[in-house]
Write an enzyme that holds these catalytic residues in place. Structure first.
Site, PDB file in Angstrom:
ATOM      1  N   CYS A 132       0.859  -1.125   0.096  1.00 18.98           N
ATOM      2  CA  CYS A 132      -0.049   0.150  -0.175  1.00 18.98           C
ATOM      3  C   CYS A 132       1.054   1.106   0.029  1.00 18.98           C
ATOM      4  CB  CYS A 132      -0.881   0.131   1.315  1.00 18.98           C
ATOM      5  SG  CYS A 132      -2.168  -1.432   1.324  1.00 18.98           S
ATOM      6  N   HIS A 272      -3.759   6.932   3.177  1.00 16.68           N
ATOM      7  CA  HIS A 272      -4.049   5.718   2.526  1.00 16.68           C
ATOM      8  C   HIS A 272      -5.425   5.363   3.019  1.00 16.68           C
ATOM      9  CE1 HIS A 272      -4.010   1.544   1.340  1.00 16.68           C
ATOM     10  NE2 HIS A 272      -3.772   0.947   2.484  1.00 16.68           N
ATOM     11  N   ASN A 302      -9.950  -0.292   0.152  1.00 18.47           N
ATOM     12  CA  ASN A 302      -8.776  -0.258   0.096  1.00 18.47           C
ATOM     13  C   ASN A 302      -7.882  -0.738  -1.037  1.00 18.47           C
ATOM     14  OD1 ASN A 302      -5.771  -0.454   0.387  1.00 18.47           O
ATOM     15  ND2 ASN A 302      -6.009  -1.437   2.551  1.00 18.47           N
TER      16      ASN A 302
HETATM   17  N1  ACO Z   1     -18.235  -9.155   9.281  1.00 19.31           N
HETATM   18  C1  ACO Z   1     -18.780  -9.441  10.389  1.00 19.31           C
HETATM   19  N2  ACO Z   1     -17.918  -9.894  11.520  1.00 19.31           N
HETATM   20  C2  ACO Z   1     -16.348  -9.824  11.143  1.00 19.31           C
HETATM   21  C3  ACO Z   1     -16.038  -9.453   9.872  1.00 19.31           C
HETATM   22  C4  ACO Z   1     -16.869  -9.149   8.865  1.00 19.31           C
HETATM   23  N3  ACO Z   1     -16.623  -8.968   7.630  1.00 19.31           N
HETATM   24  N4  ACO Z   1     -14.707  -9.545   9.875  1.00 19.31           N
HETATM   25  C5  ACO Z   1     -14.301  -9.939  11.268  1.00 19.31           C
HETATM   26  N5  ACO Z   1     -15.466 -10.207  11.830  1.00 19.31           N
HETATM   27  C6  ACO Z   1     -15.641 -10.603  13.173  1.00 19.31           C
HETATM   28  C7  ACO Z   1     -14.276 -11.310  13.623  1.00 19.31           C
HETATM   29  O1  ACO Z   1     -14.208 -12.661  13.492  1.00 19.31           O
HETATM   30  C8  ACO Z   1     -14.121 -10.862  15.278  1.00 19.31           C
HETATM   31  O2  ACO Z   1     -15.306 -12.076  15.822  1.00 19.31           O
HETATM   32  P1  ACO Z   1     -14.829 -12.682  17.248  1.00 19.31           P
HETATM   33  O3  ACO Z   1     -14.878 -11.468  18.145  1.00 19.31           O
HETATM   34  O4  ACO Z   1     -16.063 -13.608  17.499  1.00 19.31           O
HETATM   35  O5  ACO Z   1     -13.563 -13.451  16.874  1.00 19.31           O
HETATM   36  C9  ACO Z   1     -14.865  -9.654  15.399  1.00 19.31           C
HETATM   37  O6  ACO Z   1     -15.565  -9.234  13.950  1.00 19.31           O
HETATM   38  C10 ACO Z   1     -13.932  -8.452  15.610  1.00 19.31           C
HETATM   39  O7  ACO Z   1     -12.755  -8.674  14.771  1.00 19.31           O
HETATM   40  P2  ACO Z   1     -11.613  -7.701  14.998  1.00 19.31           P
HETATM   41  O8  ACO Z   1     -10.533  -7.980  14.092  1.00 19.31           O
HETATM   42  O9  ACO Z   1     -11.400  -7.548  16.492  1.00 19.31           O
HETATM   43  O10 ACO Z   1     -12.299  -6.440  14.285  1.00 19.31           O
HETATM   44  P3  ACO Z   1     -11.401  -4.983  14.280  1.00 19.31           P
HETATM   45  O11 ACO Z   1     -12.267  -4.020  15.032  1.00 19.31           O
HETATM   46  O12 ACO Z   1      -9.917  -4.927  14.546  1.00 19.31           O
HETATM   47  O13 ACO Z   1     -11.451  -4.602  12.774  1.00 19.31           O
HETATM   48  C11 ACO Z   1     -10.235  -4.734  10.587  1.00 19.31           C
HETATM   49  C12 ACO Z   1     -11.202  -5.493  11.921  1.00 19.31           C
HETATM   50  C13 ACO Z   1     -11.219  -3.815   9.991  1.00 19.31           C
HETATM   51  C14 ACO Z   1      -9.615  -5.661   9.883  1.00 19.31           C
HETATM   52  C15 ACO Z   1      -9.193  -3.668  11.225  1.00 19.31           C
HETATM   53  O14 ACO Z   1      -8.315  -4.492  12.191  1.00 19.31           O
HETATM   54  C16 ACO Z   1      -8.511  -2.952  10.428  1.00 19.31           C
HETATM   55  O15 ACO Z   1      -8.837  -2.234   9.426  1.00 19.31           O
HETATM   56  N6  ACO Z   1      -7.130  -3.198  10.305  1.00 19.31           N
HETATM   57  C17 ACO Z   1      -6.103  -2.848   9.396  1.00 19.31           C
HETATM   58  C18 ACO Z   1      -6.143  -3.210   8.010  1.00 19.31           C
HETATM   59  C19 ACO Z   1      -5.232  -2.255   7.284  1.00 19.31           C
HETATM   60  O16 ACO Z   1      -5.080  -0.986   7.385  1.00 19.31           O
HETATM   61  N7  ACO Z   1      -4.506  -2.705   6.073  1.00 19.31           N
HETATM   62  C20 ACO Z   1      -3.446  -2.001   5.557  1.00 19.31           C
HETATM   63  C21 ACO Z   1      -2.535  -2.375   4.828  1.00 19.31           C
HETATM   64  S1  ACO Z   1      -3.331  -3.118   3.530  1.00 19.31           S
HETATM   65  C22 ACO Z   1      -2.040  -3.447   2.478  1.00 19.31           C
HETATM   66  O17 ACO Z   1      -0.954  -3.217   2.488  1.00 19.31           O
HETATM   67  C23 ACO Z   1      -2.366  -4.307   1.427  1.00 19.31           C
END
Ligand code: ACO
Length: 345
Positions: A132, A272, A302
């Site tokens: 990214c 980003h 993204n």
């Molecule tokens: N729908 C419903 N529930 C979901 C989904 C979904 N799409 N995805 C995950 N969940 C669930 C999980 O299974 C988890 O359930 P559990 O508690 O029963 O295990 C719950 O939701 C919470 O998951 P978390 O991982 O705690 O959610 P979080 O608040 O961290 O959000 C996210 C997840 C959106 C992925 C976030 O962590 C994020 O944005 N991370 C950074 C991603 C990023 O910036 N990437 C950049 C680089 S990309 C690149 O270089 C190509």
């Protein structure tokens, strides 16, 4: 007078370096595919809801390339718009750099395929991979060729068909990503507006936070690797989130420090476009107002290396950025990698 209020905030490179060179962005362009995949569509594919995706990420929809539309096609369309905006023809381009993690194929480079598609017959061409963060890396490398007098006109592209490496059965990742491309023309324009500084960083110790296990020399494609779903990206969301906020703040602060300006001088921050909560946290830590940030992730998701390039084009096209404005780009991605750039538009 403090460095942050000194009138000569401009990095000397912006006017010219000791070779009399200045690197200007003379045109930008972007392209996003026609097909829209909404959160409602995803509700029918995996166990998710529009409410979860919107509240956790801010994303409402993303664009998905057609089956016969590849990264080089997206990149070529963005490049053609950037060339038109810069008022140049393809035969003026000396170098094509494509930042991507989804090349059309392992080789030849997607840059060579774009070079052919746009008819930049005189240009050298290569790809670079910084996930990214790729577009900032490409801007900085392109700038170096301009400032060293090696080339006069460089085409820099961030382009991705992430739909080709997303596991559409994994709700943790498939809701986050989209396809698209953005491009910029860099040229030597003495005493003009320009790219004031670019910062790049990396930490390979955290490479396991976000990666694609299969398809390289470590794990070539086999029936077993395909069955084990190793040819899709994997991410540890929470850790990635924390590292993103920290690295983006550090990179942005370093870029501002090099230009001797503070955040209040920045008219538009283009972060980003991964997650609305990451953007809000970065803006808060930098002391920026929400109004300073340009956000388009609700429409694009993204798009990795294409993300800030598409956002820059849309911010300019919508009038959000005017000539003379100071713009801060700040990125983060797999590697880990990060970067920031300050542009006087
Ligand atoms: N729908 C419903 N529930 C979901 C989904 C979904 N799409 N995805 C995950 N969940 C669930 C999980 O299974 C988890 O359930 P559990 O508690 O029963 O295990 C719950 O939701 C919470 O998951 P978390 O991982 O705690 O959610 P979080 O608040 O961290 O959000 C996210 C997840 C959106 C992925 C976030 O962590 C994020 O944005 N991370 C950074 C991603 C990023 O910036 N990437 C950049 C680089 S990309 C690149 O270089 C190509």
């Amino acid at each position: 007078m403090s460095p942050t209020t000194h009138p000569s905030f401009r990095n000397p490179r912006a006017r010219h370096n000791f070779l009399g060179r200045t690197c200007s962005i003379t045109g930008v362009g972007s392209y996003i595919p026609e097909r829209v995949l909404t959160n409602a569509d995803l509700e029918k594919m995996v166990s998710t809801t529009d409410e979860w995706i919107t509240s956790r990420t801010g994303i409402k929809e993303r664009r998905i390339a057609a089956a016969n539309e590849f990264t080089s096609d997206l990149g070529a369309k963005a490049a053609q718009k950037a060339m038109a905006n810069a008022g140049i023809t393809a035969d003026q381009i000396d170098l094509v750099i494509v930042a991507t993690i989804t090349p059309d194929m392992p080789f030849p480079s997607t840059a060579c395929l774009v070079q052919r598609k746009i008819g930049a017959t005189r240009a050298a061409a290569f790809d670079l991979e910084a996930a990214c963060s790729g577009f900032i890396y490409a801007l900085e490398i392109g700038q170096q060729f301009i400032m060293s007098r090696t080339y006069d006109t460089v085409l820099v592209i961030g382009a991705e068909k992430l739909s080709s490496i997303v596991d559409w059965e994994d709700r943790n990742t498939c809701v986050l990503f989209g396809d698209g491309a953005g491009a910029a023309i860099l040229q030597n324009r003495p005493n003009s507006h320009g790219l004031l500084t670019a910062v790049m960083g990396a930490d390979g110790n955290k490479s396991e936070l976000l990666f694609m296990p299969g398809g390289g020399s470590k794990c070539p494609a086999t029936h077993d690797s395909v069955n084990a779903r190793l040819h899709y990206l994997r991410m540890e969301g929470k850790e990635t989130f924390k590292n993103a906020v920290q690295a983006m703040c550090t990179a942005a602060q370093e870029a501002l420090r090099r230009c001797e300006i503070d955040i209040t001088r920045i008219k538009c921050i283009i972060p980003h476009q991964a997650n609305r909560r990451i953007i809000d946290a970065v803006a808060d830590r930098l002391g920026a107002t929400p109004e300073q940030c340009f956000i388009n992730l609700h429409h694009t998701g993204n798009t990795s290396a294409a993300s800030v390039a598409i956002a820059l084009d849309q911010a300019i096209e919508s009038g959000r950025i005017q000539r003379g404005d100071l713009v801060l780009l700040v990125v983060f991605g797999a590697g880990l990698t990060w970067g920031a750039a300050v542009i006087e538009w």
